[in-house]
Design a protein around this motif. Structure first.
Motif, PDB file in Angstrom:
ATOM      1  N   GLU A  24       0.832  -1.200   0.000  1.00  0.00           N
ATOM      2  CA  GLU A  24       0.000   0.000   0.000  1.00  0.00           C
ATOM      3  C   GLU A  24       0.871   1.255   0.000  1.00  0.00           C
ATOM      4  N   LYS A  25       1.961   1.234   0.768  1.00  0.00           N
ATOM      5  CA  LYS A  25       2.893   2.365   0.764  1.00  0.00           C
ATOM      6  C   LYS A  25       3.499   2.552  -0.622  1.00  0.00           C
ATOM      7  N   LEU A  26       3.911   1.449  -1.235  1.00  0.00           N
ATOM      8  CA  LEU A  26       4.486   1.518  -2.581  1.00  0.00           C
ATOM      9  C   LEU A  26       3.488   2.122  -3.557  1.00  0.00           C
ATOM     10  N   LEU A  27       2.252   1.659  -3.508  1.00  0.00           N
ATOM     11  CA  LEU A  27       1.253   2.155  -4.445  1.00  0.00           C
ATOM     12  C   LEU A  27       0.962   3.630  -4.203  1.00  0.00           C
ATOM     13  N   PHE A  28       0.855   4.048  -2.954  1.00  0.00           N
ATOM     14  CA  PHE A  28       0.593   5.455  -2.667  1.00  0.00           C
ATOM     15  C   PHE A  28       1.742   6.331  -3.170  1.00  0.00           C
ATOM     16  N   ARG A  49      -0.917  -0.218 -16.497  1.00  0.00           N
ATOM     17  CA  ARG A  49       0.320   0.548 -16.311  1.00  0.00           C
ATOM     18  C   ARG A  49       0.797   0.430 -14.861  1.00  0.00           C
ATOM     19  N   ILE A  50      -0.140   0.495 -13.917  1.00  0.00           N
ATOM     20  CA  ILE A  50       0.223   0.368 -12.508  1.00  0.00           C
ATOM     21  C   ILE A  50       0.820  -1.015 -12.243  1.00  0.00           C
ATOM     22  N   VAL A  51       0.182  -2.047 -12.802  1.00  0.00           N
ATOM     23  CA  VAL A  51       0.673  -3.426 -12.649  1.00  0.00           C
ATOM     24  C   VAL A  51       2.087  -3.533 -13.197  1.00  0.00           C
ATOM     25  N   PHE A  52       2.292  -3.016 -14.405  1.00  0.00           N
ATOM     26  CA  PHE A  52       3.599  -3.104 -15.058  1.00  0.00           C
ATOM     27  C   PHE A  52       4.674  -2.381 -14.247  1.00  0.00           C
ATOM     28  N   ASP A  53       4.376  -1.168 -13.820  1.00  0.00           N
ATOM     29  CA  ASP A  53       5.381  -0.345 -13.128  1.00  0.00           C
ATOM     30  C   ASP A  53       5.686  -0.819 -11.706  1.00  0.00           C
ATOM     31  N   THR A  54       4.679  -1.308 -10.989  1.00  0.00           N
ATOM     32  CA  THR A  54       4.888  -1.645  -9.576  1.00  0.00           C
ATOM     33  C   THR A  54       5.144  -3.127  -9.320  1.00  0.00           C
ATOM     34  N   GLY A  55       4.673  -3.977 -10.235  1.00  0.00           N
ATOM     35  CA  GLY A  55       4.783  -5.417 -10.012  1.00  0.00           C
ATOM     36  C   GLY A  55       3.726  -5.962  -9.061  1.00  0.00           C
ATOM     37  N   ILE A  56       2.802  -5.115  -8.653  1.00  0.00           N
ATOM     38  CA  ILE A  56       1.716  -5.550  -7.779  1.00  0.00           C
ATOM     39  C   ILE A  56       0.626  -6.152  -8.664  1.00  0.00           C
ATOM     40  N   GLU A  57       0.032  -7.263  -8.223  1.00  0.00           N
ATOM     41  CA  GLU A  57      -1.028  -7.941  -8.978  1.00  0.00           C
ATOM     42  C   GLU A  57      -2.239  -7.013  -9.153  1.00  0.00           C
ATOM     43  N   LYS A  58      -2.922  -7.142 -10.289  1.00  0.00           N
ATOM     44  CA  LYS A  58      -4.073  -6.296 -10.603  1.00  0.00           C
ATOM     45  C   LYS A  58      -5.136  -6.356  -9.510  1.00  0.00           C
ATOM     46  N   LYS A  59      -5.467  -7.550  -9.051  1.00  0.00           N
ATOM     47  CA  LYS A  59      -6.505  -7.704  -8.017  1.00  0.00           C
ATOM     48  C   LYS A  59      -6.110  -6.967  -6.740  1.00  0.00           C
ATOM     49  N   GLU A  60      -4.845  -7.072  -6.346  1.00  0.00           N
ATOM     50  CA  GLU A  60      -4.384  -6.372  -5.140  1.00  0.00           C
ATOM     51  C   GLU A  60      -4.453  -4.858  -5.339  1.00  0.00           C
ATOM     52  N   ILE A  61      -4.098  -4.372  -6.518  1.00  0.00           N
ATOM     53  CA  ILE A  61      -4.186  -2.932  -6.812  1.00  0.00           C
ATOM     54  C   ILE A  61      -5.623  -2.456  -6.673  1.00  0.00           C
ATOM     55  N   GLU A  62      -6.553  -3.233  -7.222  1.00  0.00           N
ATOM     56  CA  GLU A  62      -7.968  -2.863  -7.126  1.00  0.00           C
ATOM     57  C   GLU A  62      -8.417  -2.779  -5.664  1.00  0.00           C
ATOM     58  N   ILE A  63      -7.966  -3.725  -4.845  1.00  0.00           N
ATOM     59  CA  ILE A  63      -8.313  -3.730  -3.419  1.00  0.00           C
ATOM     60  C   ILE A  63      -7.707  -2.509  -2.719  1.00  0.00           C
ATOM     61  N   ILE A  64      -6.455  -2.225  -3.021  1.00  0.00           N
ATOM     62  CA  ILE A  64      -5.773  -1.081  -2.389  1.00  0.00           C
ATOM     63  C   ILE A  64      -6.425   0.231  -2.819  1.00  0.00           C
ATOM     64  N   LEU A  65      -6.730   0.377  -4.104  1.00  0.00           N
ATOM     65  CA  LEU A  65      -7.373   1.611  -4.571  1.00  0.00           C
ATOM     66  C   LEU A  65      -8.735   1.806  -3.907  1.00  0.00           C
ATOM     67  N   LYS A  66      -9.453   0.713  -3.714  1.00  0.00           N
ATOM     68  CA  LYS A  66     -10.743   0.795  -3.026  1.00  0.00           C
ATOM     69  C   LYS A  66     -10.539   1.263  -1.583  1.00  0.00           C
ATOM     70  N   LYS A  67      -9.512   0.740  -0.916  1.00  0.00           N
ATOM     71  CA  LYS A  67      -9.185   1.170   0.448  1.00  0.00           C
ATOM     72  C   LYS A  67      -8.860   2.665   0.465  1.00  0.00           C
TER      73      LYS A  67
END
Length: 155
Positions: A24-28, A49-67
């Protein structure tokens, strides 16, 4: 034009950031500093693009963005990101002010509305709502035009 994003070291001491998991820190931090950011903090950013740049899985990104949305820190809608309070952390000069206004004019109204940007929060821009005399004459926008449908938030 080259862009820079300078992250204040107090970022790591922020109580919200301290409470986040490492991904979550990385994504923020990525949302604040990626190559697609602009000076108003509302920009197009596809999930792939977020998946490619961060290496975080798409599903996890969606969960984090929702948070982040539930925590009222960001808005993610139709491939666009809006970061709450991004403008207030900018060091302003005439070119930065112009860039903010242009960016807000191009941003989807729904995101600007959902971020609850109001005139009071932009008062530090020191712009005259009735005159654009301090702006480039080729840029004919005003905060009235940009935020015409945004209701003033009273405290």
């Amino acid at each position: 034009m080259a862009k820079q994003r300078i992250v204040n070291t107090h970022f790591w001491d922020d109580s919200y950031i301290i409470s986040l998991a490492p991904s979550e820190k990385l994504l923020f931090l990525y949302l604040l500093t990626n190559p697609l950011t602009n000076i108003c903090g509302i920009y197009e950013l596809p999930l792939r693009r977020i998946v490619f740049d961060t290496g975080i899985e798409k599903k996890e990104i969606e969960i984090i963005l929702k948070k982040f949305e539930e925590d009222k820190k960001v808005v993610y809608e139709d491939g666009w990101i809006g970061i709450k309070n991004f403008i207030k952390h900018q060091n302003l000069n005439i070119k930065v002010r112009q860039g903010i206004i242009l960016g807000l004019e191009k941003a989807p109204r729904g995101i600007v509305d959902r971020l609850c940007i109001d005139y009071d929060s932009l008062s530090h821009l020191n712009l005259n709502l009735n005159s654009n005399s301090n702006l480039n004459p080729n840029i004919k926008v005003s905060l009235e035009k940009v935020f015409g449908n945004v209701k003033r938030i009273s405290t």
